[in-house]
Design a protein around this motif. Structure first.
Motif, PDB file in Angstrom:
ATOM      1  N   LEU A 114       0.835  -1.204   0.000  1.00 30.75           N
ATOM      2  CA  LEU A 114       0.000   0.000   0.000  1.00 30.75           C
ATOM      3  C   LEU A 114       0.870   1.255   0.000  1.00 30.75           C
ATOM      4  CD1 LEU A 114      -2.694   1.622   0.518  1.00 30.75           C
ATOM      5  CD2 LEU A 114      -2.189   1.321   2.951  1.00 30.75           C
ATOM      6  N   LEU A 115       1.851   1.293   0.867  1.00 30.83           N
ATOM      7  CA  LEU A 115       2.733   2.459   0.942  1.00 30.83           C
ATOM      8  C   LEU A 115       3.521   2.637  -0.350  1.00 30.83           C
ATOM      9  CD1 LEU A 115       4.106   2.030   4.589  1.00 30.83           C
ATOM     10  CD2 LEU A 115       2.367   3.643   3.789  1.00 30.83           C
ATOM     11  N   ALA A 116       3.970   1.523  -0.951  1.00 34.98           N
ATOM     12  CA  ALA A 116       4.771   1.609  -2.173  1.00 34.98           C
ATOM     13  C   ALA A 116       3.963   2.113  -3.353  1.00 34.98           C
ATOM     14  CB  ALA A 116       5.368   0.241  -2.502  1.00 34.98           C
ATOM     15  N   VAL A 117       2.677   1.761  -3.411  1.00 30.88           N
ATOM     16  CA  VAL A 117       1.847   2.135  -4.556  1.00 30.88           C
ATOM     17  C   VAL A 117       1.150   3.470  -4.354  1.00 30.88           C
ATOM     18  CG1 VAL A 117      -0.175   1.477  -5.921  1.00 30.88           C
ATOM     19  CG2 VAL A 117       1.487  -0.263  -5.257  1.00 30.88           C
ATOM     20  N   VAL A 118       0.591   3.674  -3.163  1.00 27.63           N
ATOM     21  CA  VAL A 118      -0.222   4.880  -2.920  1.00 27.63           C
ATOM     22  C   VAL A 118       0.633   6.049  -2.448  1.00 27.63           C
ATOM     23  CG1 VAL A 118      -2.198   5.805  -1.640  1.00 27.63           C
ATOM     24  CG2 VAL A 118      -2.188   3.401  -2.360  1.00 27.63           C
ATOM     25  N   TYR A 119       1.655   5.782  -1.644  1.00 25.92           N
ATOM     26  CA  TYR A 119       2.514   6.853  -1.121  1.00 25.92           C
ATOM     27  C   TYR A 119       3.979   6.529  -1.408  1.00 25.92           C
ATOM     28  CZ  TYR A 119      -1.792   7.528   1.537  1.00 25.92           C
ATOM     29  OH  TYR A 119      -3.110   7.685   1.909  1.00 25.92           O
ATOM     30  N   PRO A 120       4.375   6.419  -2.671  1.00 25.68           N
ATOM     31  CA  PRO A 120       5.729   5.947  -2.996  1.00 25.68           C
ATOM     32  C   PRO A 120       6.849   6.853  -2.497  1.00 25.68           C
ATOM     33  CG  PRO A 120       4.621   6.816  -4.942  1.00 25.68           C
ATOM     34  CD  PRO A 120       3.590   6.738  -3.873  1.00 25.68           C
ATOM     35  N   LEU A 121       6.638   8.161  -2.502  1.00 28.99           N
ATOM     36  CA  LEU A 121       7.698   9.082  -2.078  1.00 28.99           C
ATOM     37  C   LEU A 121       7.670   9.333  -0.579  1.00 28.99           C
ATOM     38  CD1 LEU A 121       7.589  11.686  -5.006  1.00 28.99           C
ATOM     39  CD2 LEU A 121       9.127   9.728  -4.711  1.00 28.99           C
ATOM     40  N   ARG A 122       6.495   9.589  -0.039  1.00 22.64           N
ATOM     41  CA  ARG A 122       6.384   9.915   1.372  1.00 22.64           C
ATOM     42  C   ARG A 122       6.704   8.727   2.279  1.00 22.64           C
ATOM     43  NH1 ARG A 122       0.571  12.683   1.847  1.00 22.64           N
ATOM     44  NH2 ARG A 122       0.168  11.343   0.022  1.00 22.64           N
ATOM     45  N   SER A 123       6.640   7.516   1.742  1.00 28.70           N
ATOM     46  CA  SER A 123       6.863   6.333   2.579  1.00 28.70           C
ATOM     47  C   SER A 123       8.282   5.790   2.495  1.00 28.70           C
ATOM     48  CB  SER A 123       5.881   5.225   2.181  1.00 28.70           C
ATOM     49  OG  SER A 123       6.147   4.771   0.859  1.00 28.70           O
ATOM     50  N   ARG A 124       9.129   6.443   1.726  1.00 29.22           N
ATOM     51  CA  ARG A 124      10.486   5.898   1.548  1.00 29.22           C
ATOM     52  C   ARG A 124      11.232   5.778   2.870  1.00 29.22           C
ATOM     53  NH1 ARG A 124      12.758   6.052  -3.748  1.00 29.22           N
ATOM     54  NH2 ARG A 124      14.813   6.399  -2.847  1.00 29.22           N
ATOM     55  N   HIS A 125      11.067   6.745   3.770  1.00 28.45           N
ATOM     56  CA  HIS A 125      11.780   6.704   5.046  1.00 28.45           C
ATOM     57  C   HIS A 125      11.182   5.678   5.997  1.00 28.45           C
ATOM     58  CE1 HIS A 125       8.348   9.268   5.977  1.00 28.45           C
ATOM     59  NE2 HIS A 125       8.588   9.071   7.262  1.00 28.45           N
ATOM     60  N   LEU A 126       9.939   5.251   5.742  1.00 33.33           N
ATOM     61  CA  LEU A 126       9.302   4.233   6.579  1.00 33.33           C
ATOM     62  C   LEU A 126       9.608   2.827   6.087  1.00 33.33           C
ATOM     63  CD1 LEU A 126       5.753   5.817   7.091  1.00 33.33           C
ATOM     64  CD2 LEU A 126       7.615   5.704   8.768  1.00 33.33           C
ATOM     65  N   ARG A 127       9.666   2.663   4.786  1.00 30.45           N
ATOM     66  CA  ARG A 127       9.840   1.350   4.188  1.00 30.45           C
ATOM     67  C   ARG A 127      11.327   0.993   4.122  1.00 30.45           C
ATOM     68  NH1 ARG A 127       8.887   1.136  -0.753  1.00 30.45           N
ATOM     69  NH2 ARG A 127       8.532  -1.132  -0.809  1.00 30.45           N
ATOM     70  N   THR A 128      11.892   0.690   5.296  1.00 23.36           N
ATOM     71  CA  THR A 128      13.291   0.298   5.385  1.00 23.36           C
ATOM     72  C   THR A 128      13.381  -1.075   6.040  1.00 23.36           C
ATOM     73  OG1 THR A 128      13.630   1.300   7.567  1.00 23.36           O
ATOM     74  CG2 THR A 128      13.974   2.711   5.633  1.00 23.36           C
ATOM     75  N   ALA A 129      14.486  -1.750   5.776  1.00 23.04           N
ATOM     76  CA  ALA A 129      14.686  -3.076   6.366  1.00 23.04           C
ATOM     77  C   ALA A 129      14.754  -2.987   7.883  1.00 23.04           C
ATOM     78  CB  ALA A 129      15.954  -3.701   5.804  1.00 23.04           C
ATOM     79  N   CYS A 130      15.345  -1.907   8.393  1.00 19.87           N
ATOM     80  CA  CYS A 130      15.463  -1.740   9.840  1.00 19.87           C
ATOM     81  C   CYS A 130      14.084  -1.649  10.491  1.00 19.87           C
ATOM     82  CB  CYS A 130      16.281  -0.494  10.148  1.00 19.87           C
ATOM     83  SG  CYS A 130      16.514  -0.187  11.925  1.00 19.87           S
ATOM     84  N   ASN A 131      13.208  -0.841   9.921  1.00 18.25           N
ATOM     85  CA  ASN A 131      11.860  -0.722  10.469  1.00 18.25           C
ATOM     86  C   ASN A 131      11.084  -2.032  10.339  1.00 18.25           C
ATOM     87  OD1 ASN A 131      12.167   1.944  11.248  1.00 18.25           O
ATOM     88  ND2 ASN A 131      11.341   2.772   9.334  1.00 18.25           N
ATOM     89  N   ALA A 132      11.319  -2.751   9.235  1.00 16.04           N
ATOM     90  CA  ALA A 132      10.651  -4.034   9.049  1.00 16.04           C
ATOM     91  C   ALA A 132      11.097  -5.038  10.110  1.00 16.04           C
ATOM     92  CB  ALA A 132      10.933  -4.575   7.652  1.00 16.04           C
TER      93      ALA A 132
END
Length: 287
Positions: A114-132
């Motif tokens: 969802l973050l990758a498709v709907v919020y691709p730019l704003r979610s870049r700092h959230l979608r990290t391996a560390c956060n995962a």
């Protein structure tokens, strides 16, 4: 009546070859599928992306379920339980933990997409391996916290019956009825999140053409969400509703729930091969 029930418990249930064959088939399919999937994920995708982190943990959860199935096959093939009550408790908890952890990890995958498709730019700092990794660590902690009191309660309940009845008990189980609610609540909550994610992604791909044009293989993207919903509706929801309404898990619904360990590898193949291999590299931080 009590005397008759006790005699039945001592004799153990009758062999049920249909269940034994079903669990044997799930084991024969699930073990190689998940073992190969885990090997591919670790060797070719490592833990460098959040999607790979979630899928590695999902594969581990499924493998833990698969390794518990041989004893279910033996139990239903012979009608006897040769091991201790503690072993029965362990195998039962592995099944319950798989339902809970799988529902969480599948939901993580949906939220990540969802973050990758709907919020691709704003979610870049959230979608990290560390956060995962932090998210999956929290998920396993939640599963463990739920597991501990249920393990104690189930062990005490099991002491009231002959160990040969490991996976089959009377319909009325007042000793553990208060402990059935966490799983249905968790599954229903995760299902609601998946429905929201599927709706938002579908709406984005169909209405925001300028943004969605950058997403390759849109059909495969939607297949990810559809497969997630199918796994919830077919594998997790019937069992959870039965627990919520009746306080028991009928053997046929337990069989149905184990099918998820054979469906999850399809999710890996659709996701990694058809979508992330073409787009995830663009999402990785540049040095």
């Amino acid at each position: 009546m009590v005397h008759d029930i006790n005699n039945t418990m001592e004799a153990g249930p009758e062999p049920k070859l249909g269940y034994a064959l079903f669990y044997g088939s799930i084991m024969a399919l699930g073990l190689p599928l998940n073992a190969v999937s885990l090997w591919i994920l670790l060797r070719h995708h490592s833990l460098k992306t959040p999607s790979a982190v979630f899928m590695v943990n999902l594969a581990i959860s499924d493998l833990l379920l698969v390794i518990s199935l041989p004893m279910r096959v033996y139990f239903y093939a012979t009608g006897t339980w040769p091991l201790s009550g503690g072993a029965c408790t362990l195998i039962t908890m592995l099944f319950r933990d798989n339902i809970r952890s799988s529902s969480i990890f599948i939901t993580f995958i949906s939220v990540d997409r969802l973050l990758a498709v709907v919020y691709p730019l704003r979610s870049r700092h959230l979608r990290t391996a560390c956060n995962a990794l932090k998210a999956v660590g929290l998920a396993w902690l939640i599963v463990l916290v739920i597991n501990i009191p249920q393990r104690v309660k189930f062990s005490r309940f099991l002491e009231s019956y002959n160990k040969s009845t490991c996976f089959e008990f009377p319909q009325q189980q007042p000793q553990i009825s208060a402990m059935v609610y966490p799983q249905p609540v968790l599954v229903l909550t995760m299902l609601a999140v998946n429905i929201v994610c599927t709706t938002l992604v579908s709406w984005t791909l169909h209405t925001h053409l300028s943004d969605s044009a950058r997403v390759n293989n849109k059909i495969n993207v939607m297949l990810i969400f559809v497969m997630n919903l199918v796994m919830f509706i077919i594998c997790f929801l019937p069992l959870s509703l039965s627990l919520l309404i009746n306080g028991t898990a009928p053997p046929p619904l337990v069989c149905l729930a184990t099918v998820n360990c054979c469906l999850d590898p399809l999710l890996y193949y659709f996701s990694l091969d058809a979508f992330w291999k073409k787009k995830e590299d663009a999402d990785l931080p540049r040095e």
